[in-house]
Design a protein around this motif. Sequence first.
Motif, PDB file in Angstrom:
ATOM      1  N   ASP A 126       0.865  -1.177   0.000  1.00 17.18           N
ATOM      2  CA  ASP A 126       0.000   0.000   0.000  1.00 17.18           C
ATOM      3  C   ASP A 126       0.906   1.233   0.000  1.00 17.18           C
ATOM      4  O   ASP A 126       1.650   1.466   0.953  1.00 17.18           O
ATOM      5  N   VAL A 127       0.840   2.014  -1.093  1.00 10.90           N
ATOM      6  CA  VAL A 127       1.703   3.195  -1.226  1.00 10.90           C
ATOM      7  C   VAL A 127       0.863   4.471  -1.294  1.00 10.90           C
ATOM      8  O   VAL A 127       1.258   5.460  -1.906  1.00 10.90           O
ATOM      9  N   THR A 128      -0.280   4.423  -0.638  1.00 14.33           N
ATOM     10  CA  THR A 128      -1.215   5.561  -0.681  1.00 14.33           C
ATOM     11  C   THR A 128      -0.553   6.855  -0.230  1.00 14.33           C
ATOM     12  O   THR A 128      -0.838   7.924  -0.783  1.00 14.33           O
ATOM     13  N   THR A 129       0.324   6.785   0.754  1.00 15.79           N
ATOM     14  CA  THR A 129       0.973   8.003   1.248  1.00 15.79           C
ATOM     15  C   THR A 129       1.895   8.619   0.201  1.00 15.79           C
ATOM     16  O   THR A 129       2.317   9.767   0.360  1.00 15.79           O
ATOM     17  N   GLY A 130       2.191   7.887  -0.857  1.00  8.68           N
ATOM     18  CA  GLY A 130       3.034   8.407  -1.938  1.00  8.68           C
ATOM     19  C   GLY A 130       2.209   8.822  -3.140  1.00  8.68           C
ATOM     20  O   GLY A 130       2.656   8.675  -4.290  1.00  8.68           O
ATOM     21  N   GLU A 131       1.025   9.355  -2.906  1.00  8.39           N
ATOM     22  CA  GLU A 131       0.147   9.750  -4.008  1.00  8.39           C
ATOM     23  C   GLU A 131       0.837  10.711  -4.976  1.00  8.39           C
ATOM     24  O   GLU A 131       0.587  10.675  -6.180  1.00  8.39           O
ATOM     25  N   ASP A 132       1.706  11.561  -4.473  1.00  5.69           N
ATOM     26  CA  ASP A 132       2.406  12.498  -5.355  1.00  5.69           C
ATOM     27  C   ASP A 132       3.234  11.770  -6.407  1.00  5.69           C
ATOM     28  O   ASP A 132       3.502  12.317  -7.483  1.00  5.69           O
ATOM     29  N   TYR A 133       3.625  10.551  -6.106  1.00  9.58           N
ATOM     30  CA  TYR A 133       4.425   9.760  -7.047  1.00  9.58           C
ATOM     31  C   TYR A 133       3.582   8.775  -7.845  1.00  9.58           C
ATOM     32  O   TYR A 133       3.856   8.518  -9.025  1.00  9.58           O
ATOM     33  N   TYR A 134       2.543   8.212  -7.194  1.00  9.56           N
ATOM     34  CA  TYR A 134       1.793   7.122  -7.814  1.00  9.56           C
ATOM     35  C   TYR A 134       0.363   7.495  -8.197  1.00  9.56           C
ATOM     36  O   TYR A 134      -0.337   6.675  -8.800  1.00  9.56           O
ATOM     37  N   GLY A 135      -0.079   8.692  -7.838  1.00  9.75           N
ATOM     38  CA  GLY A 135      -1.430   9.130  -8.165  1.00  9.75           C
ATOM     39  C   GLY A 135      -1.654   9.232  -9.663  1.00  9.75           C
ATOM     40  O   GLY A 135      -0.733   9.565 -10.423  1.00  9.75           O
ATOM     41  N   GLU A 136      -2.888   8.988 -10.119  1.00  2.25           N
ATOM     42  CA  GLU A 136      -3.166   8.913 -11.546  1.00  2.25           C
ATOM     43  C   GLU A 136      -3.045  10.250 -12.273  1.00  2.25           C
ATOM     44  O   GLU A 136      -2.815  10.281 -13.484  1.00  2.25           O
ATOM     45  N   GLU A 137      -3.151  11.356 -11.553  1.00  5.46           N
ATOM     46  CA  GLU A 137      -3.133  12.656 -12.221  1.00  5.46           C
ATOM     47  C   GLU A 137      -1.719  13.203 -12.410  1.00  5.46           C
ATOM     48  O   GLU A 137      -1.363  13.638 -13.512  1.00  5.46           O
ATOM     49  N   LYS A 138      -0.921  13.205 -11.378  1.00  3.20           N
ATOM     50  CA  LYS A 138       0.383  13.858 -11.470  1.00  3.20           C
ATOM     51  C   LYS A 138       1.562  12.959 -11.107  1.00  3.20           C
ATOM     52  O   LYS A 138       2.717  13.392 -11.182  1.00  3.20           O
ATOM     53  N   GLY A 139       1.299  11.736 -10.725  1.00  2.00           N
ATOM     54  CA  GLY A 139       2.383  10.873 -10.273  1.00  2.00           C
ATOM     55  C   GLY A 139       3.268  10.393 -11.413  1.00  2.00           C
ATOM     56  O   GLY A 139       2.789   9.821 -12.395  1.00  2.00           O
ATOM     57  N   SER A 140       4.560  10.633 -11.290  1.00  3.66           N
ATOM     58  CA  SER A 140       5.493  10.207 -12.333  1.00  3.66           C
ATOM     59  C   SER A 140       5.650   8.685 -12.371  1.00  3.66           C
ATOM     60  O   SER A 140       6.127   8.126 -13.359  1.00  3.66           O
ATOM     61  N   TYR A 141       5.234   8.005 -11.278  1.00  2.10           N
ATOM     62  CA  TYR A 141       5.294   6.546 -11.232  1.00  2.10           C
ATOM     63  C   TYR A 141       3.891   5.936 -11.253  1.00  2.10           C
ATOM     64  O   TYR A 141       3.694   4.813 -10.798  1.00  2.10           O
ATOM     65  N   ARG A 142       2.930   6.654 -11.788  1.00  3.83           N
ATOM     66  CA  ARG A 142       1.553   6.175 -11.773  1.00  3.83           C
ATOM     67  C   ARG A 142       1.367   4.874 -12.565  1.00  3.83           C
ATOM     68  O   ARG A 142       0.428   4.111 -12.320  1.00  3.83           O
ATOM     69  N   PHE A 143       2.268   4.611 -13.496  1.00  3.15           N
ATOM     70  CA  PHE A 143       2.166   3.382 -14.280  1.00  3.15           C
ATOM     71  C   PHE A 143       2.246   2.151 -13.384  1.00  3.15           C
ATOM     72  O   PHE A 143       1.673   1.101 -13.703  1.00  3.15           O
ATOM     73  N   TYR A 144       2.922   2.258 -12.251  1.00  2.00           N
ATOM     74  CA  TYR A 144       3.143   1.107 -11.381  1.00  2.00           C
ATOM     75  C   TYR A 144       1.942   0.781 -10.512  1.00  2.00           C
ATOM     76  O   TYR A 144       1.861  -0.319  -9.949  1.00  2.00           O
ATOM     77  N   ALA A 145       1.013   1.701 -10.371  1.00  2.00           N
ATOM     78  CA  ALA A 145      -0.143   1.493  -9.500  1.00  2.00           C
ATOM     79  C   ALA A 145      -1.075   0.436 -10.085  1.00  2.00           C
ATOM     80  O   ALA A 145      -1.365   0.420 -11.282  1.00  2.00           O
ATOM     81  N   GLY A 146      -1.532  -0.449  -9.224  1.00  2.00           N
ATOM     82  CA  GLY A 146      -2.510  -1.446  -9.638  1.00  2.00           C
ATOM     83  C   GLY A 146      -1.963  -2.601 -10.447  1.00  2.00           C
ATOM     84  O   GLY A 146      -2.734  -3.345 -11.048  1.00  2.00           O
ATOM     85  N   ARG A 147      -0.644  -2.795 -10.453  1.00  2.00           N
ATOM     86  CA  ARG A 147      -0.068  -3.891 -11.243  1.00  2.00           C
ATOM     87  C   ARG A 147       1.292  -4.291 -10.683  1.00  2.00           C
ATOM     88  O   ARG A 147       1.842  -3.611  -9.824  1.00  2.00           O
ATOM     89  N   ASP A 148       1.817  -5.378 -11.242  1.00  2.00           N
ATOM     90  CA  ASP A 148       3.192  -5.770 -10.957  1.00  2.00           C
ATOM     91  C   ASP A 148       3.999  -5.475 -12.211  1.00  2.00           C
ATOM     92  O   ASP A 148       3.878  -6.159 -13.228  1.00  2.00           O
ATOM     93  N   ALA A 149       4.804  -4.447 -12.141  1.00  2.00           N
ATOM     94  CA  ALA A 149       5.627  -4.020 -13.273  1.00  2.00           C
ATOM     95  C   ALA A 149       7.100  -4.151 -12.902  1.00  2.00           C
ATOM     96  O   ALA A 149       7.904  -3.248 -13.173  1.00  2.00           O
ATOM     97  N   SER A 150       7.446  -5.267 -12.314  1.00  2.00           N
ATOM     98  CA  SER A 150       8.790  -5.459 -11.763  1.00  2.00           C
ATOM     99  C   SER A 150       9.922  -5.086 -12.720  1.00  2.00           C
ATOM    100  O   SER A 150      10.832  -4.341 -12.333  1.00  2.00           O
ATOM    101  N   PRO A 151       9.937  -5.567 -13.967  1.00  2.00           N
ATOM    102  CA  PRO A 151      11.065  -5.241 -14.844  1.00  2.00           C
ATOM    103  C   PRO A 151      11.229  -3.739 -15.070  1.00  2.00           C
ATOM    104  O   PRO A 151      12.360  -3.253 -15.237  1.00  2.00           O
ATOM    105  N   CYS A 152      10.120  -3.020 -15.036  1.00  2.00           N
ATOM    106  CA  CYS A 152      10.157  -1.575 -15.333  1.00  2.00           C
ATOM    107  C   CYS A 152      10.923  -0.789 -14.272  1.00  2.00           C
ATOM    108  O   CYS A 152      11.416   0.309 -14.556  1.00  2.00           O
ATOM    109  N   PHE A 153      11.030  -1.325 -13.070  1.00  2.00           N
ATOM    110  CA  PHE A 153      11.762  -0.619 -12.021  1.00  2.00           C
ATOM    111  C   PHE A 153      13.242  -0.506 -12.359  1.00  2.00           C
ATOM    112  O   PHE A 153      13.932   0.379 -11.849  1.00  2.00           O
ATOM    113  N   SER A 154      13.718  -1.369 -13.222  1.00  2.00           N
ATOM    114  CA  SER A 154      15.127  -1.311 -13.631  1.00  2.00           C
ATOM    115  C   SER A 154      15.302  -0.632 -14.975  1.00  2.00           C
ATOM    116  O   SER A 154      16.227   0.162 -15.158  1.00  2.00           O
TER     117      SER A 154
END
Length: 248
Positions: A126-154
Motif C-alpha cells: 500500500d503506497v497511498t501516502t506516496g500519491e504524489d508519485y503514484y497518483g493517476e493525475e500527477k504521479g510520475s510513477y503512476r504506471f506502477y499502481a494497480g499492477r506488478d511491473a517489476s522489470p520496469c523498475f530497472s
Amino acid sequence: MLAQVSLLLLLASSMAGVASCFPPPSWRTAPSSPALVVLLSLAPLGRSAGAGEDVDAASTAAAGDAAADAAASSEADVPEQECANPDGAAPDVRIITHDELALHTGKGGASAENPIWLSILGKVYDVTTGEDYYGEEKGSYRFYAGRDASPCFSTGNNTPEGVDEKLEEWEDKKLMAVWEWGEFYEKHDTYTFLGVLGGSRYYDEAGVEQPLRKDIVVRCKEAKRIADEERERKKQERLARRKNKNKK
C-alpha cells in the motif's frame, strides 16, 4: 491404578495421531514417541507417594510395556494426515488477485478508503501516502499502481512490453536494481506490506513462492554481496592512497 493406566493408554493413542500431521524437523529426529512419554509418565507410580501407599512395581512395569505396545500399534495404524499448506505461504499472509490489485489505483483521489497498491516481485504494498508519485493525475510513477511491473523498475520502460520482459534472462547487475526497489518498499516508513500476488510469476494461486522468485532473490543477494565488497575494496584503496600522499 487401572484407571491411570487406561487414561495414559488413551493419551498415547491420541498423541500418535496428532504427531503424524507434522513432518519431523531436526529437533524431533531423536526418538521421542508417545510411548516414551507414557513410560516417563508412569515412572513416578513405582515409588511411594506417601505413607501407607504401596504400588506393585511388577504391575507398573507390565502396564508400561502395554502402553508402549499400544502406542507403537497406534502409530502404525493411523494413516498419514494431510497438514494444512505444509510448504505454502505463511497462514497469515494474504493472497491478492490481479483483479483485486488492479482496482486499487487511487482513481479520483487517494485515501484510506481509496488506496494505491502496487506489486514488485509478487509482493503487494500500500503506497497511498506516496500519491504524489503514484497518483493517476500527477504521479510520475503512476504506471506502477494497480499492477506488478517489476522489470520496469530497472529499465524505466513503462509499457506493457516492458512489464513482460523476462527477469530470468537478465544479468545479475541489471536484476539487482529490481530487488533493491523491493527492499525499498519493504523497509519504507509509511508504505505497508499487504500480501502476495497469487497466480503471478512469483507466487502461485495458493501463495507459494515460485522457483523464479527464489532464484532472483539468491542471485541478487550474491550480486549485492560482491558489489559491497568491491565498493569497500575501492574505499580502502582510496584511503591508502590519501594516507601515502599525506606522508609525502
